[in-house]
Design a protein around this motif. Sequence first.
Motif, PDB file in Angstrom:
ATOM      1  N   LEU A  18      -5.352  -5.098   3.700  1.00  0.00           N
ATOM      2  CA  LEU A  18      -5.739  -5.066   2.284  1.00  0.00           C
ATOM      3  C   LEU A  18      -6.849  -6.055   1.938  1.00  0.00           C
ATOM      4  CD1 LEU A  18      -2.225  -4.825   0.588  1.00  0.00           C
ATOM      5  CD2 LEU A  18      -3.917  -3.007   0.847  1.00  0.00           C
ATOM      6  N   LYS A  19      -7.306  -6.826   2.901  1.00  0.00           N
ATOM      7  CA  LYS A  19      -8.312  -7.856   2.639  1.00  0.00           C
ATOM      8  C   LYS A  19      -9.563  -7.237   2.014  1.00  0.00           C
ATOM      9  CE  LYS A  19     -10.887 -11.531   4.825  1.00  0.00           C
ATOM     10  NZ  LYS A  19     -11.163 -12.252   6.073  1.00  0.00           N
ATOM     11  N   GLN A  21      -9.679  -5.795  -0.909  1.00  0.00           N
ATOM     12  CA  GLN A  21      -9.335  -4.752  -1.872  1.00  0.00           C
ATOM     13  C   GLN A  21      -8.743  -5.357  -3.138  1.00  0.00           C
ATOM     14  OE1 GLN A  21      -6.925  -1.665  -0.253  1.00  0.00           O
ATOM     15  NE2 GLN A  21      -8.129  -1.495   1.619  1.00  0.00           N
ATOM     16  N   VAL A  22      -8.845  -4.607  -4.221  1.00  0.00           N
ATOM     17  CA  VAL A  22      -8.256  -5.020  -5.491  1.00  0.00           C
ATOM     18  C   VAL A  22      -6.818  -4.539  -5.515  1.00  0.00           C
ATOM     19  CG1 VAL A  22      -8.370  -4.769  -7.984  1.00  0.00           C
ATOM     20  CG2 VAL A  22     -10.473  -4.950  -6.655  1.00  0.00           C
ATOM     21  N   VAL A  23      -5.901  -5.463  -5.845  1.00  0.00           N
ATOM     22  CA  VAL A  23      -4.468  -5.163  -5.862  1.00  0.00           C
ATOM     23  C   VAL A  23      -3.851  -5.669  -7.161  1.00  0.00           C
ATOM     24  CG1 VAL A  23      -4.227  -5.233  -3.345  1.00  0.00           C
ATOM     25  CG2 VAL A  23      -3.916  -7.317  -4.654  1.00  0.00           C
ATOM     26  N   SER A  24      -2.663  -5.174  -7.463  1.00  0.00           N
ATOM     27  CA  SER A  24      -1.886  -5.683  -8.587  1.00  0.00           C
ATOM     28  C   SER A  24      -0.861  -6.665  -8.038  1.00  0.00           C
ATOM     29  CB  SER A  24      -1.159  -4.544  -9.297  1.00  0.00           C
ATOM     30  OG  SER A  24      -2.072  -3.655  -9.856  1.00  0.00           O
ATOM     31  N   ARG A  38      -4.354  -8.561 -11.911  1.00  0.00           N
ATOM     32  CA  ARG A  38      -5.149  -7.872 -10.892  1.00  0.00           C
ATOM     33  C   ARG A  38      -5.934  -8.934 -10.134  1.00  0.00           C
ATOM     34  NH1 ARG A  38      -4.914  -2.804  -9.817  1.00  0.00           N
ATOM     35  NH2 ARG A  38      -7.121  -2.433  -9.828  1.00  0.00           N
ATOM     36  N   ARG A  40      -8.204  -9.781  -6.131  1.00  0.00           N
ATOM     37  CA  ARG A  40      -8.804  -9.329  -4.877  1.00  0.00           C
ATOM     38  C   ARG A  40      -8.330 -10.276  -3.773  1.00  0.00           C
ATOM     39  NH1 ARG A  40     -12.933  -6.250  -4.580  1.00  0.00           N
ATOM     40  NH2 ARG A  40     -13.742  -6.859  -6.602  1.00  0.00           N
ATOM     41  N   ILE A  76       3.018  -7.047  -4.032  1.00  0.00           N
ATOM     42  CA  ILE A  76       1.641  -6.572  -4.105  1.00  0.00           C
ATOM     43  C   ILE A  76       1.655  -5.055  -4.054  1.00  0.00           C
ATOM     44  CG2 ILE A  76      -0.577  -6.518  -2.913  1.00  0.00           C
ATOM     45  CD1 ILE A  76       0.054  -9.246  -1.789  1.00  0.00           C
ATOM     46  N   SER A  77       0.894  -4.441  -4.957  1.00  0.00           N
ATOM     47  CA  SER A  77       0.725  -2.987  -4.889  1.00  0.00           C
ATOM     48  C   SER A  77      -0.759  -2.683  -5.003  1.00  0.00           C
ATOM     49  CB  SER A  77       1.520  -2.284  -5.983  1.00  0.00           C
ATOM     50  OG  SER A  77       0.983  -2.573  -7.244  1.00  0.00           O
ATOM     51  N   ASN A  78      -1.229  -1.848  -4.100  1.00  0.00           N
ATOM     52  CA  ASN A  78      -2.641  -1.461  -4.158  1.00  0.00           C
ATOM     53  C   ASN A  78      -2.748  -0.128  -4.866  1.00  0.00           C
ATOM     54  OD1 ASN A  78      -1.422  -0.104  -2.093  1.00  0.00           O
ATOM     55  ND2 ASN A  78      -3.179  -0.125  -0.757  1.00  0.00           N
ATOM     56  N   ASP A  79      -3.760  -0.018  -5.707  1.00  0.00           N
ATOM     57  CA  ASP A  79      -3.930   1.203  -6.511  1.00  0.00           C
ATOM     58  C   ASP A  79      -5.071   2.024  -5.997  1.00  0.00           C
ATOM     59  OD1 ASP A  79      -2.102  -0.346  -7.818  1.00  0.00           O
ATOM     60  OD2 ASP A  79      -3.049  -0.238  -9.759  1.00  0.00           O
TER      61      ASP A  79
END
Length: 79
Positions: A18-19, A21-24, A38, A40, A76-79
């Motif tokens: 996930l490096k 990337q924008v995540v919640s 939110r 990164r 962490i959740s990625n959208d």
Amino acid sequence: MKKMPDTVDNIKKQIMELKGQVVSMYINRGRRKVATYRARIEDTYASVFTVKSLLKENDLVYTYSYNDILCGDVKISND
């Protein structure tokens, strides 16, 4: 397919994927205090990873341990 048990090494691999990337982020600070924002994922290290908040009023970098995810304090959740 059998789900692999969560270990620190598995969590570290998932964070490395996930490096950049924008995540919640969902942070449990205890005593019914929860923070969501939110961010990164900036860098990954041996025992911690850093995230940069995308809130306009504060451009902060936070550091979390892989154990925080394992214990459930950080989600962490990625959208």
